[in-house]
Each structure stands twice: as C-alpha cells, then as structure tokens.
Design an enzyme around this catalytic site. Sequence first.
Site, PDB file in Angstrom:
ATOM      1  N   GLY A  12       0.777  -1.234   0.000  1.00 61.79           N
ATOM      2  CA  GLY A  12       0.000   0.000   0.000  1.00 61.79           C
ATOM      3  C   GLY A  12       0.807   1.283   0.000  1.00 61.79           C
ATOM      4  O   GLY A  12       0.326   2.308   0.473  1.00 61.79           O
ATOM      5  N   ASN A  14       1.440   3.052  -2.603  1.00 63.61           N
ATOM      6  CA  ASN A  14       0.714   3.988  -3.478  1.00 63.61           C
ATOM      7  C   ASN A  14      -0.511   4.560  -2.765  1.00 63.61           C
ATOM      8  O   ASN A  14      -0.835   5.730  -2.937  1.00 63.61           O
ATOM      9  CB  ASN A  14       0.316   3.314  -4.793  1.00 63.61           C
ATOM     10  CG  ASN A  14       1.466   3.305  -5.777  1.00 63.61           C
ATOM     11  OD1 ASN A  14       1.833   4.335  -6.315  1.00 63.61           O
ATOM     12  ND2 ASN A  14       2.067   2.136  -5.969  1.00 63.61           N
ATOM     13  N   MET A  91      -4.059  -6.672  -7.199  1.00 67.16           N
ATOM     14  CA  MET A  91      -3.509  -7.754  -8.031  1.00 67.16           C
ATOM     15  C   MET A  91      -4.535  -8.824  -8.406  1.00 67.16           C
ATOM     16  O   MET A  91      -4.160  -9.888  -8.877  1.00 67.16           O
ATOM     17  CB  MET A  91      -2.354  -8.432  -7.274  1.00 67.16           C
ATOM     18  CG  MET A  91      -1.256  -7.491  -6.853  1.00 67.16           C
ATOM     19  SD  MET A  91      -0.463  -6.690  -8.258  1.00 67.16           S
ATOM     20  CE  MET A  91       0.948  -5.951  -7.441  1.00 67.16           C
ATOM     21  N   ASN A 108      -5.679   2.773 -12.903  1.00 65.36           N
ATOM     22  CA  ASN A 108      -4.681   1.823 -12.398  1.00 65.36           C
ATOM     23  C   ASN A 108      -3.303   2.444 -12.543  1.00 65.36           C
ATOM     24  O   ASN A 108      -3.044   3.171 -13.501  1.00 65.36           O
ATOM     25  CB  ASN A 108      -4.738   0.538 -13.245  1.00 65.36           C
ATOM     26  CG  ASN A 108      -3.668  -0.461 -12.878  1.00 65.36           C
ATOM     27  OD1 ASN A 108      -3.448  -0.772 -11.707  1.00 65.36           O
ATOM     28  ND2 ASN A 108      -2.967  -0.980 -13.876  1.00 65.36           N
ATOM     29  N   HIS A 110       0.534   1.338 -13.183  1.00 66.00           N
ATOM     30  CA  HIS A 110       1.317   0.189 -13.640  1.00 66.00           C
ATOM     31  C   HIS A 110       2.799   0.565 -13.627  1.00 66.00           C
ATOM     32  O   HIS A 110       3.161   1.649 -14.113  1.00 66.00           O
ATOM     33  CB  HIS A 110       0.882  -0.207 -15.063  1.00 66.00           C
ATOM     34  CG  HIS A 110       1.618  -1.407 -15.557  1.00 66.00           C
ATOM     35  ND1 HIS A 110       1.316  -2.689 -15.122  1.00 66.00           N
ATOM     36  CD2 HIS A 110       2.671  -1.526 -16.395  1.00 66.00           C
ATOM     37  CE1 HIS A 110       2.153  -3.536 -15.692  1.00 66.00           C
ATOM     38  NE2 HIS A 110       2.990  -2.863 -16.465  1.00 66.00           N
ATOM     39  N   GLU A 149      -9.775  -5.038 -21.080  1.00 68.34           N
ATOM     40  CA  GLU A 149      -8.508  -5.602 -21.555  1.00 68.34           C
ATOM     41  C   GLU A 149      -7.389  -5.152 -20.618  1.00 68.34           C
ATOM     42  O   GLU A 149      -7.217  -3.941 -20.398  1.00 68.34           O
ATOM     43  CB  GLU A 149      -8.237  -5.118 -22.991  1.00 68.34           C
ATOM     44  CG  GLU A 149      -7.182  -5.938 -23.689  1.00 68.34           C
ATOM     45  CD  GLU A 149      -6.876  -5.394 -25.082  1.00 68.34           C
ATOM     46  OE1 GLU A 149      -5.787  -5.654 -25.574  1.00 68.34           O
ATOM     47  OE2 GLU A 149      -7.737  -4.674 -25.641  1.00 68.34           O
ATOM     48  N   GLU A 181       5.640   6.533  -9.621  1.00 76.10           N
ATOM     49  CA  GLU A 181       4.290   6.125  -9.192  1.00 76.10           C
ATOM     50  C   GLU A 181       3.705   7.049  -8.133  1.00 76.10           C
ATOM     51  O   GLU A 181       2.541   7.469  -8.238  1.00 76.10           O
ATOM     52  CB  GLU A 181       4.325   4.696  -8.635  1.00 76.10           C
ATOM     53  CG  GLU A 181       4.706   3.659  -9.653  1.00 76.10           C
ATOM     54  CD  GLU A 181       4.606   2.247  -9.098  1.00 76.10           C
ATOM     55  OE1 GLU A 181       3.615   1.902  -8.461  1.00 76.10           O
ATOM     56  OE2 GLU A 181       5.572   1.472  -9.307  1.00 76.10           O
TER      57      GLU A 181
HETATM   58  C1  GAR Z   1       3.326  -1.058  -7.408  1.00 73.82           C
HETATM   59  O1  GAR Z   1       4.602  -1.012  -7.994  1.00 73.82           O
HETATM   60  C2  GAR Z   1       2.256  -1.061  -8.482  1.00 73.82           C
HETATM   61  O2  GAR Z   1       2.558  -0.252  -9.582  1.00 73.82           O
HETATM   62  C3  GAR Z   1       2.250  -2.511  -8.886  1.00 73.82           C
HETATM   63  O3  GAR Z   1       2.407  -3.219  -7.676  1.00 73.82           O
HETATM   64  C4  GAR Z   1       3.090  -2.400  -6.718  1.00 73.82           C
HETATM   65  C5  GAR Z   1       2.221  -2.268  -5.486  1.00 73.82           C
HETATM   66  O4  GAR Z   1       2.879  -1.584  -4.462  1.00 73.82           O
HETATM   67  N1  GAR Z   1       1.057  -2.841  -9.582  1.00 73.82           N
HETATM   68  C6  GAR Z   1       1.015  -3.732 -10.565  1.00 73.82           C
HETATM   69  O5  GAR Z   1       1.970  -4.364 -10.922  1.00 73.82           O
HETATM   70  C7  GAR Z   1      -0.352  -3.886 -11.212  1.00 73.82           C
HETATM   71  N2  GAR Z   1      -0.215  -4.492 -12.505  1.00 73.82           N
HETATM   72  P1  GAR Z   1       2.097  -0.910  -3.249  1.00 73.82           P
HETATM   73  O6  GAR Z   1       1.135  -1.958  -2.678  1.00 73.82           O
HETATM   74  O7  GAR Z   1       3.202  -0.584  -2.284  1.00 73.82           O
HETATM   75  O8  GAR Z   1       1.392   0.293  -3.775  1.00 73.82           O
END
Ligand code: GAR
Length: 208
Positions: A12, A14, A91, A108, A110, A149, A181
């Site tokens: 978490g 982000n 995820m 989202n 990425h 998609e 991010e």
């Molecule tokens: C982040 O790097 C996010 O961009 C990625 O997972 C991580 C989660 O970190 N998301 C994906 O790969 C989705 N396809 P967080 O839980 O610390 O935010």
Amino acid sequence: MKNIVVLVSGGGTNLQALIDAEKRGEIKGGKITCVIASKADAYALERAKNNGIKTRTLIRRDFPDVSAYSRAMRDALLEEKADLVVYAGFMTILDEQVCEAFPNKMINVHPALIPSFCGKGFYGLHVHEAALAKGVKVSGATVHFVTSECDAGPIILQKAVEVKSGDTPEVLQRRIMEQAEWKILPQAVSLFCQDKIHVENGVTVIDD
Ligand code: GAR
C-alpha cells in the site's frame, strides 16, 4: 467532493502516497472514503485504519469464480457510492461487470511505460525482472483507465525513470515508485476529481 475508493492487495505505498497528497491538499475535489483489500493481511489496510479511512476486505478465495468475485466487488463499489475507483497495487482480476458499471471511472497505476512490460503476468516485481532481462535503459510508470482488456485502457500520465547498471528488480521497483508512481498517481487522481480528463477516440485529453 468525489468519493474515491482505493483497491489494494499488498503493502500500500501507493495508497500512502494518495493519503499524504490528500493531507497536503493536493487531491482537489476528491476524498478517499474507503479502501477495499483483496487480502486480509494486506498492510495497506493498516495504513487506511491509521488514517481513519473505512476499510473492507473482499477475499478472492471466498468466491467460486472471477464472475462471482467481480459481482461482489461491483456491488461493494456501488454501495460505497464510488465516483472514482483506484487500483493501487490491486492484483486480483476483475471482469467486465466492474468496468461496465464504472466506465472511465477506474484508474490503475502500472510500474512500466505501457505498452512495454504490461498485460497478463506483468505485475509487481515481474515487471521489473522483465525490464532488466530486456536491458532497457529507461522504464517508468503509467496511470491509465481500466478497461476489460488488461493494461490497455487510455493512458492518463506517464513518467520515465532511468535504469542503472547493477539494478536488481527490487532496487528498480523502489526507484520507479519514488520517482514516478507516488507522483503521477496522486496527480492523475486530482485531475480526475477536477473533471480535467476527457477520453476522445480512445485517448485522453487533459485540460491545463
Ligand atoms: C506497485 O509497484 C504497483 O505499480 C504494482 O504493484 C506495486 C504495489 O505496491 N502494480 C502492478 O503491478 C499492477 N499491474 P504498493 O502496494 O506498495 O502500492
């Protein structure tokens, strides 16, 4: 004020970036009203609770299939009166029932420059492993609208980050989080909440 519902599965960071941006007054026109986790032990839930944000958990294995899980998620999002749904390290696969209920209202983040290193199987550290295996010298992050998609919806913001020699997937992941991010996700959320993002012919146009 738009209701922002954040979907999480893990650490978490982000979500934390969004909470911190909201506290600094940088999410204009929106407020995080609920965090929904797909895992009961997601540390993101603690971050939400520590900041007085309502939490819910919807565990994938409690449902027989993707369709039943997606229906439950759609109903939870409708109950929470979500104006914007943010996948922040979420995820778990959701089907078109959710996208159809929230068209161009789900975004989202990425951890790569889409259309590179995205789609099925590209999540978390796997994305950075693939980028390093290819030897790219620049990677980064993308915030985009969610469509049925995987990772293919209209791109909202992107930020490039340098790949350095000797990077491990973990080191690159952390640099992309810090430099890209955690910056572009709150920016995109704020733009959305101010109605500044428009989708025209499958691409976004952003007001100044
Ligand atoms: C982040 O790097 C996010 O961009 C990625 O997972 C991580 C989660 O970190 N998301 C994906 O790969 C989705 N396809 P967080 O839980 O610390 O935010």
